[in-house]
Design a protein around this motif. Structure first.
Motif, PDB file in Angstrom:
ATOM      1  N   ASN A 103       0.824  -1.159  -0.255  1.00  0.00           N
ATOM      2  CA  ASN A 103       0.022  -0.199  -0.197  1.00  0.00           C
ATOM      3  C   ASN A 103       0.566   0.810   0.240  1.00  0.00           C
ATOM      4  O   ASN A 103       0.395   2.213  -0.437  1.00  0.00           O
ATOM      5  CB  ASN A 103      -1.074  -0.236   2.017  1.00  0.00           C
ATOM      6  CG  ASN A 103      -1.993  -0.755   1.296  1.00  0.00           C
ATOM      7  OD1 ASN A 103      -2.489  -1.502   0.400  1.00  0.00           O
ATOM      8  ND2 ASN A 103      -2.595  -1.274   2.064  1.00  0.00           N
ATOM      9  N   SER A 105       3.980   4.207  -0.877  1.00  0.00           N
ATOM     10  CA  SER A 105       4.671   4.136  -1.924  1.00  0.00           C
ATOM     11  C   SER A 105       6.042   4.603  -2.045  1.00  0.00           C
ATOM     12  O   SER A 105       6.826   3.981  -0.819  1.00  0.00           O
ATOM     13  CB  SER A 105       4.849   6.622  -2.308  1.00  0.00           C
ATOM     14  OG  SER A 105       5.552   6.305  -1.020  1.00  0.00           O
ATOM     15  N   SER A 107       9.732   3.419  -3.697  1.00  0.00           N
ATOM     16  CA  SER A 107      11.111   3.727  -4.074  1.00  0.00           C
ATOM     17  C   SER A 107      11.993   2.715  -4.341  1.00  0.00           C
ATOM     18  O   SER A 107      12.996   1.920  -3.166  1.00  0.00           O
ATOM     19  CB  SER A 107      11.456   5.095  -3.547  1.00  0.00           C
ATOM     20  OG  SER A 107      12.783   5.462  -4.465  1.00  0.00           O
ATOM     21  N   TYR A 111       9.145   0.642   0.655  1.00  0.00           N
ATOM     22  CA  TYR A 111       7.678   1.592   0.912  1.00  0.00           C
ATOM     23  C   TYR A 111       7.587   1.968   1.511  1.00  0.00           C
ATOM     24  O   TYR A 111       7.962   2.134   3.342  1.00  0.00           O
ATOM     25  CB  TYR A 111       6.733   0.658   0.860  1.00  0.00           C
ATOM     26  CG  TYR A 111       6.807  -0.213  -0.497  1.00  0.00           C
ATOM     27  CD1 TYR A 111       6.351   0.032  -1.452  1.00  0.00           C
ATOM     28  CD2 TYR A 111       8.272  -1.545  -0.711  1.00  0.00           C
ATOM     29  CE1 TYR A 111       6.207  -0.902  -2.367  1.00  0.00           C
ATOM     30  CE2 TYR A 111       7.935  -1.964  -2.130  1.00  0.00           C
ATOM     31  CZ  TYR A 111       7.064  -1.741  -2.998  1.00  0.00           C
ATOM     32  OH  TYR A 111       7.470  -2.071  -4.018  1.00  0.00           O
ATOM     33  N   TYR A 113       5.253   4.783   4.301  1.00  0.00           N
ATOM     34  CA  TYR A 113       3.966   5.131   5.220  1.00  0.00           C
ATOM     35  C   TYR A 113       3.878   6.730   5.712  1.00  0.00           C
ATOM     36  O   TYR A 113       4.582   6.377   6.605  1.00  0.00           O
ATOM     37  CB  TYR A 113       3.564   3.750   5.607  1.00  0.00           C
ATOM     38  CG  TYR A 113       3.431   2.387   4.508  1.00  0.00           C
ATOM     39  CD1 TYR A 113       2.104   1.551   4.006  1.00  0.00           C
ATOM     40  CD2 TYR A 113       4.594   1.997   4.389  1.00  0.00           C
ATOM     41  CE1 TYR A 113       2.158   1.100   3.318  1.00  0.00           C
ATOM     42  CE2 TYR A 113       4.603   0.969   3.967  1.00  0.00           C
ATOM     43  CZ  TYR A 113       4.163   0.080   3.043  1.00  0.00           C
ATOM     44  OH  TYR A 113       3.234  -1.037   2.515  1.00  0.00           O
TER      45      TYR A 113
END
Length: 156
Positions: A103, A105, A107, A111, A113
């Motif tokens: 869920n 974002s 890179s 991830y 959050y």
């Protein structure tokens, strides 16, 4: 006309320099986990000095993990301490969908959050408050957690 151009240029520079500043944050810290392992002993702490208990605040949990993290969720404890008492609350956050898609974002294979812990929260009185986050999973250490943070912002 010359004065008007100068004023427009000055106003544009002023907005560029100060328009991007986020003055609502009173605390925003990140703690890098040693060797991407979050143990019970690695509690993330921040002390905030609340001068106006009439203002509302949002408190956030910030997390970064690698794609090798084994679970689709995470449990954390938020401890809120004053000189007089301590209260805590357990939270569960969903990190992945049923099909395994993260869920957050991403890179590369990391991830990120930002989860709300307390929204429109009013501290009971002015003073210093210690906010402390700890992982509350069965695994100790919890592997593939790279960073954990706390953000406290004034609600505008």
């Amino acid at each position: 006309m010359k004065n008007r151009s100068f004023f427009v240029l000055f106003a544009a520079i002023f907005l560029l320099l100060f328009g991007g500043c986020d003055t609502s944050n009173i605390a925003d810290i990140n703690h890098t986990m040693p060797a991407r392992n979050w143990s019970y002993a690695d509690k993330v702490k921040v002390v905030v000095d609340i001068t106006d208990s009439n203002k509302a605040y949002n408190i956030y949990f910030k997390l970064r993990h690698t794609s090798d993290y084994r679970y689709s969720n995470i449990f954390v404890l938020l401890n809120l301490k004053t000189a007089q008492k301590k209260r805590n609350r357990r939270y569960e956050f969903k990190l992945a969908q049923a099909d395994g898609a993260w869920n957050g974002s991403g890179s590369g294979n990391v991830y990120s959050y930002t989860f709300p812990l307390l929204t429109n929260f009013k501290f009971p009185a002015p003073g210093k408050y210690e906010l402390e986050l700890e992982q509350n999973m069965r695994d100790n250490p919890l592997t593939e957690i790279s960073d954990v943070g706390i953000k406290v912002a004034v609600v505008n």
